[in-house]
Design a protein around this motif. Sequence first.
Motif, PDB file in Angstrom:
ATOM      1  N   SER A 130       0.875  -1.176   0.000  1.00 35.57           N
ATOM      2  CA  SER A 130       0.000   0.000   0.000  1.00 35.57           C
ATOM      3  C   SER A 130       0.908   1.221   0.000  1.00 35.57           C
ATOM      4  CB  SER A 130      -0.858   0.071   1.264  1.00 35.57           C
ATOM      5  OG  SER A 130      -1.679  -1.065   1.373  1.00 35.57           O
ATOM      6  N   VAL A 132       0.997   5.176   0.537  1.00 26.29           N
ATOM      7  CA  VAL A 132       0.174   6.236   1.139  1.00 26.29           C
ATOM      8  C   VAL A 132       1.027   7.473   1.400  1.00 26.29           C
ATOM      9  CG1 VAL A 132      -1.343   4.551   2.265  1.00 26.29           C
ATOM     10  CG2 VAL A 132       0.599   5.476   3.544  1.00 26.29           C
ATOM     11  N   ASN A 133       0.353   8.556   1.698  1.00 24.80           N
ATOM     12  CA  ASN A 133       1.054   9.781   2.082  1.00 24.80           C
ATOM     13  C   ASN A 133       1.423   9.645   3.561  1.00 24.80           C
ATOM     14  OD1 ASN A 133       1.917  12.301   2.768  1.00 24.80           O
ATOM     15  ND2 ASN A 133      -0.037  13.322   2.329  1.00 24.80           N
ATOM     16  N   THR A 134       2.678   9.290   3.844  1.00 26.43           N
ATOM     17  CA  THR A 134       3.070   9.016   5.238  1.00 26.43           C
ATOM     18  C   THR A 134       3.146  10.295   6.079  1.00 26.43           C
ATOM     19  OG1 THR A 134       5.391   8.947   4.535  1.00 26.43           O
ATOM     20  CG2 THR A 134       4.267   6.818   4.820  1.00 26.43           C
ATOM     21  N   ASN A 136       0.693  11.947   6.558  1.00 29.09           N
ATOM     22  CA  ASN A 136      -0.597  11.884   7.227  1.00 29.09           C
ATOM     23  C   ASN A 136      -0.673  10.548   7.992  1.00 29.09           C
ATOM     24  OD1 ASN A 136      -3.262  11.612   7.927  1.00 29.09           O
ATOM     25  ND2 ASN A 136      -4.059  12.339   5.960  1.00 29.09           N
ATOM     26  N   GLU A 138      -2.859   9.257   9.818  1.00 32.41           N
ATOM     27  CA  GLU A 138      -4.130   8.520   9.668  1.00 32.41           C
ATOM     28  C   GLU A 138      -4.124   7.634   8.419  1.00 32.41           C
ATOM     29  OE1 GLU A 138      -7.458  11.201   9.835  1.00 32.41           O
ATOM     30  OE2 GLU A 138      -6.820  11.827  11.842  1.00 32.41           O
ATOM     31  N   GLU A 139      -3.472   8.128   7.365  1.00 29.02           N
ATOM     32  CA  GLU A 139      -3.393   7.319   6.133  1.00 29.02           C
ATOM     33  C   GLU A 139      -2.583   6.045   6.384  1.00 29.02           C
ATOM     34  OE1 GLU A 139      -2.570   8.498   2.170  1.00 29.02           O
ATOM     35  OE2 GLU A 139      -3.451  10.485   2.433  1.00 29.02           O
ATOM     36  N   LYS A 142      -4.815   3.624   8.440  1.00 27.71           N
ATOM     37  CA  LYS A 142      -5.867   2.987   7.625  1.00 27.71           C
ATOM     38  C   LYS A 142      -5.295   1.879   6.741  1.00 27.71           C
ATOM     39  CE  LYS A 142      -9.140   6.762   7.181  1.00 27.71           C
ATOM     40  NZ  LYS A 142      -9.073   8.005   6.448  1.00 27.71           N
ATOM     41  N   ALA A 143      -4.017   2.030   6.344  1.00 31.58           N
ATOM     42  CA  ALA A 143      -3.422   1.058   5.406  1.00 31.58           C
ATOM     43  C   ALA A 143      -2.926  -0.211   6.102  1.00 31.58           C
ATOM     44  CB  ALA A 143      -2.263   1.718   4.662  1.00 31.58           C
ATOM     45  N   LYS A 362      -1.142  11.041  -7.403  1.00 34.36           N
ATOM     46  CA  LYS A 362      -1.500  10.831  -5.992  1.00 34.36           C
ATOM     47  C   LYS A 362      -0.336  11.226  -5.068  1.00 34.36           C
ATOM     48  CE  LYS A 362      -3.344   7.572  -2.706  1.00 34.36           C
ATOM     49  NZ  LYS A 362      -2.156   7.468  -1.869  1.00 34.36           N
TER      50      LYS A 362
END
Length: 393
Positions: A130, A132-134, A136, A138-139, A142-143, A362
Amino acid sequence: MDTKKLGFNSKLIHAGAYHDEFMSVTVPIYQTSTFSFNNAQHGADCFAGESDGYIYTRIGNPTINALEKNIAELENGFGAIGTASGMGAVTTIYMALLEQGAHIVSGDAVYGPARGVIESHFSRFGVEYSYVNTSNIEEIEKAIRPNTKLLYIETPANPTIGITDIKAACELAHKNNIIVAVDNTFCSPYLQKPLDLGADIVFHSLTKFLNGHADIVGGVIVAKEEQLYKKLRTMMVNMGPNMDPHQAFLVLRGIKTLSVRIDRQQENAMELARYLENHPKVEWIKYPGLESHPQHELAKTQMKGFGAMLSFGVKGGYEAGRKLMDNVKLATLAVSLGGVETLIQHPASMTHAKISAEGKIKAGITDDLVRYSVGIEDLEDLRNDLEQALAKV
Ligand SMILES: Cc1ncc(COP(=O)(O)O)c(C=O)c1O
């Protein structure tokens, strides 16, 4: 001498160094593939780990070990493992920690091939991922899945210069029994110490700031604890992306001036960032030292300085950026970073070209993004160079 008690600048020069039988001031280059044993018993003892003797350069070599000790001390880790390249360090970490069915959570704006090798190759062996924007947390949360084994962070990220809160990310990961590896290439241990902030592994492309002279390709992994260190070293020795003694010698030479180089580079970077921020032809700029950087406050807490990497967009997008890159005269149009010479490049078509168009959007790797690695030239010359190139855009 116990170098552990010395300050950082003294460690750069003295940690890991030793004098040979001729009292050489610098660590000699042991350019040999293999080492002889005193007798058969000594050979057996070396293989059994019951003697400190060297066996074979892929397994260990005095020049490489001097560099490994030096960097382990700079990063406050248990031990370091030299590798042939930064990607050799990345793939050794992946190989050691990701088995079939394992899942990795990684920053979406990490060095392109570190992402590409997972998407194209480790996926063939059943590794899930996954991106994600680390920045953040919360991202990241969630991952996370039950099979997540590794959280991979690059901060500041390449090339978006996004900052991840290392401490918060490590706390979250450790609650879920996930190992955290941090790419510290953009900062070096002079500016950021991820192991002190909770990471389990820190690694570098030595090709960049630590060597600093654009004349070698190399990598290193540092583990905080013995068990993880042994696991990573065994993987490197078995897979074979080992460092070469001559490479280690050059990095040992380059590393001595790390802090004086970075001081000068980041002084230049701060001034150039301010200049670009106020330039009418510049659309946007990301540099952690600018108050306008979204994680400026976080950068102040986890970095000792703001580094020498900036990304910016010129008004007119990709075509305008191309014009700029084609017209700079002092900055060199080349990939890589962190050396004494200033380099400029276009990540979307160069270092990050293999990431899908969707992935790039993204991750914030826009078509207009120009990456600029600031060197130690005179500030005035660098500013004049940008000024004359921007005038042609
Ligand atoms: C942040 C970062 N990590 C890792 C690497 C890979 O290092 P190497 O080119 O030494 O294999 C690079 C290379 O540019 C990089 O910029």
